[in-house]
Enzyme design. Structure first.
Site, short mmCIF file in Angstrom:
data_model
loop_
_atom_site.label_atom_id
_atom_site.label_comp_id
_atom_site.label_asym_id
_atom_site.label_seq_id
_atom_site.Cartn_x
_atom_site.Cartn_y
_atom_site.Cartn_z
N TRP A 138 -22.32 15.70 24.97
CA TRP A 138 -22.05 14.43 24.28
C TRP A 138 -21.35 13.53 25.29
O TRP A 138 -20.36 13.95 25.93
CB TRP A 138 -21.14 14.73 23.07
CG TRP A 138 -20.73 13.54 22.26
CD1 TRP A 138 -21.55 12.61 21.71
CD2 TRP A 138 -19.39 13.19 21.89
NE1 TRP A 138 -20.80 11.70 21.01
CE2 TRP A 138 -19.48 12.03 21.11
CE3 TRP A 138 -18.14 13.74 22.14
CZ2 TRP A 138 -18.36 11.40 20.57
CZ3 TRP A 138 -17.02 13.13 21.61
CH2 TRP A 138 -17.13 11.97 20.83
N ASP A 220 -15.54 22.27 20.38
CA ASP A 220 -15.84 21.01 19.71
C ASP A 220 -16.76 21.36 18.55
O ASP A 220 -17.89 21.80 18.76
CB ASP A 220 -16.52 20.04 20.69
CG ASP A 220 -16.80 18.69 20.03
OD1 ASP A 220 -16.60 18.57 18.81
OD2 ASP A 220 -17.24 17.77 20.74
N LYS A 256 -19.92 14.14 10.11
CA LYS A 256 -21.33 14.45 9.84
C LYS A 256 -21.47 15.29 8.57
O LYS A 256 -22.30 14.98 7.72
CB LYS A 256 -21.94 15.24 11.01
CG LYS A 256 -21.46 14.80 12.37
CD LYS A 256 -22.23 13.66 12.93
CE LYS A 256 -21.59 13.18 14.21
NZ LYS A 256 -22.38 12.24 14.93
C1 LIG Z 1 -20.43 16.87 20.06
C2 LIG Z 1 -19.66 15.82 19.36
N1 LIG Z 1 -18.32 15.87 19.38
C3 LIG Z 1 -17.57 14.94 18.77
C4 LIG Z 1 -18.15 13.89 18.12
C5 LIG Z 1 -17.26 12.84 17.51
O1 LIG Z 1 -17.22 12.87 16.16
P1 LIG Z 1 -16.43 11.75 15.34
O2 LIG Z 1 -17.41 10.70 14.99
O3 LIG Z 1 -15.90 12.48 14.17
O4 LIG Z 1 -15.35 11.22 16.21
C6 LIG Z 1 -19.54 13.77 18.08
C7 LIG Z 1 -20.17 12.63 17.43
O5 LIG Z 1 -21.32 12.33 17.59
C8 LIG Z 1 -20.31 14.77 18.71
O6 LIG Z 1 -21.64 14.73 18.72
#
Ligand SMILES: Cc1ncc(COP(=O)(O)O)c(C=O)c1O
Length: 459
Positions: A138, A220, A256
């Site tokens: 990400w 994560d 999500k």
């Molecule tokens: C792998 C990963 N980590 C963290 C996040 C961040 O999530 P949030 O929108 O809750 O900050 C995302 C969002 O797309 C993600 O894909």
């Protein structure tokens, strides 16, 4: 002369730029394949029924007010979040060595965790401690750790492009060679963007090396429930590492799996050696939060905690999560079946082998072209959020405009022939000619599909 005169213009954040372009695009059949957010068959965001129900309960709850929350967050949200990650019967929770921080989304949890590690992990001032993130990952991982002050952020092998799967040998080798106490960011499940997770046996190998080499595990967990539709299965790796005695962090996002993207609700679970280590750690995290957002917002945390703490609502949430996960699996099946039915060259098994929100297609060219001519807004690497395949499919298969189909085809197919640029040029040429034509509706979808198949075969 402005005091801001020397400020360089920063490039836009790609995924948000895609969404902005999408909003501005007036084409009726535009498709946003950039943002990692769930969509229904009608390409609409989905407010989970359980969330709607809990929101009503919150509105009617006369006992609630808008006082500040504690710095570390809503207590009932904090305990429920750790429990959903570590499991009902978690020994670590019973031992009193699990705690954490309510955060602004998974991003906030990563950032508070990174800031803490830079300040306090394994001695003070860890700016030189290597932080490893998967290649690819990400895109925000690098920036979050860099902005927290880490100077040495390295990729670890993860994706084997040739076999379109996990590069286990490369990953294990990187673990063996990393300096002791390096930090490794591991995607707990539904790896973004490859949709490829280690198997349980592979996780065990990863864990064995990380323990032997004293590497720090920072999970994560942004997609719990999205990979398999089952919260417990998706938390298997986390629970295994905890059972192996690691001290670790888990950045949890409820964006999500609750569809609460803009409520910014996340949690950093801390698993420490014992309660005394936990208390000192949380006391420092409190200091970090105080100067960052002082104390967290309540709405998202209330929705999540009311849901997780009530058995009936919890059951309903699990069923809502499964609905989303099942639809993603269905989209994968249909996408693969259609590509195969069209006789599209190459193997497409990776589409159904991958899991979670994204499919790493491996296609990487012509995106700008696609953007301009098909109103399809995608990442450069063409990591597609599979749940949004439906509108593309509708456009590709059901729309009666031959022109549109051939444009889409020209966008999807040429990257498969990367070494045969003359073919790419041929498709480009066809596309340019077609784009110059007036849209003509040809009412036989079949004819255009078979035309595409013939064109592929003749090449
Ligand atoms: C792998 C990963 N980590 C963290 C996040 C961040 O999530 P949030 O929108 O809750 O900050 C995302 C969002 O797309 C993600 O894909």
């Amino acid at each position: 002369m402005s005091v801001f005169g020397d400020v360089p213009l920063a490039p836009p954040v790609a995924v948000f730029k895609l969404s902005a372009d999408f909003r501005e695009d007036g084409h009726p059949q535009k498709v946003n394949l950039g943002v990692g957010a769930y969509r229904t068959d009608d390409c609409q965001p989905w407010v989970l029924p359980v969330v709607k129900k809990v929101e009503r309960l919150i509105v009617e709850d006369a006992g609630l007010n808008h006082e500040y929350l504690p710095i570390l967050g809503l207590p009932e949200f904090r305990s429920a979040s750790s429990k959903v990650a570590l499991g009902d019967g978690s020994a670590a929770i019973k031992d009193g060595r699990v705690g954490g921080v309510q955060a602004l989304g998974g991003t906030g949890a990563l950032r508070i965790g990174a800031e803490f590690l830079r300040r306090w992990y394994n001695g003070v001032n860890n700016t030189a401690t290597p932080v490893y993130v998967s290649a690819p990952t990400w895109e925000n991982h690098n920036s979050v750790f860099a902005d927290a002050g880490f100077k040495d952020i390295r990729p670890y092998h993860y994706w084997d492009a040739a076999k379109r799967g996990l590069d286990l040998a490369g990953l294990l080798d990187d673990l063996e060679k990393a300096p002791e106490h390096s930090v490794f960011v591991l995607h707990a499940c539904a790896h973004n963007p490859t949709g490829t997770d280690p198997t349980r046996e592979e996780w065990k190998q990863i864990s064995e090396i990380m323990k032997r080499r004293s590497l720090f595990v920072f999970f994560d967990s942004a997609y719990q429930g999205f990979a398999s539709g089952d919260l417990d299965k998706d938390a298997w790796a986390i629970r295994y590492f905890v059972s192996e005695g690691f001290e670790l962090f888990i950045a949890q996002s409820f964006s999500k799996n609750f569809g609460l993207y803009n409520e910014r609700v996340g949690y950093l679970t801390v698993v420490a050696r014992d309660s005394e280590n936990l208390s000192r750690t949380l006391s420092q995290m409190e200091k970090i939060v105080r100067t960052t957002w002082s104390n967290p917002p309540s709405q998202g945390a209330r929705i999540v905690s009311k849901t997780l703490n009530c058995p009936e609502l919890f059951a309903e949430w699990k069923s809502n999560v499964k609905t989303m996960a099942d639809r993603v699996l269905l989209m994968r099946d249909q996408l693969k079946a259609k590509l195969q039915a069209l006789g599209t060259p190459g193997t497409w098994d990776h589409i159904t082998q991958q899991i979670g929100m994204f499919s790493f297609t491996g296609l990487n060219r012509e995106c700008d072209h696609a953007h301009t001519h098909t109103h399809t807004h995608t990442h450069k690497e063409l990591a597609l959020p599979v749940c949004q395949w439906q509108p593309l499919k509708k456009m590709f298969l059901n729309n009666s405009s031959l022109l549109l189909k051939i444009r889409l085809f020209c966008y999807l197919v040429p990257p498969l022939f990367t070494k045969r640029s003359y073919i790419i040029n041929m498709f480009e040429l066809i596309n340019v000619v077609l784009c110059a034509c007036v849209d003509t509706n040809v009412r036989t979808g079949r004819r255009s599909e078979s035309l595409m198949s013939r064109m592929i075969r003749s090449s």
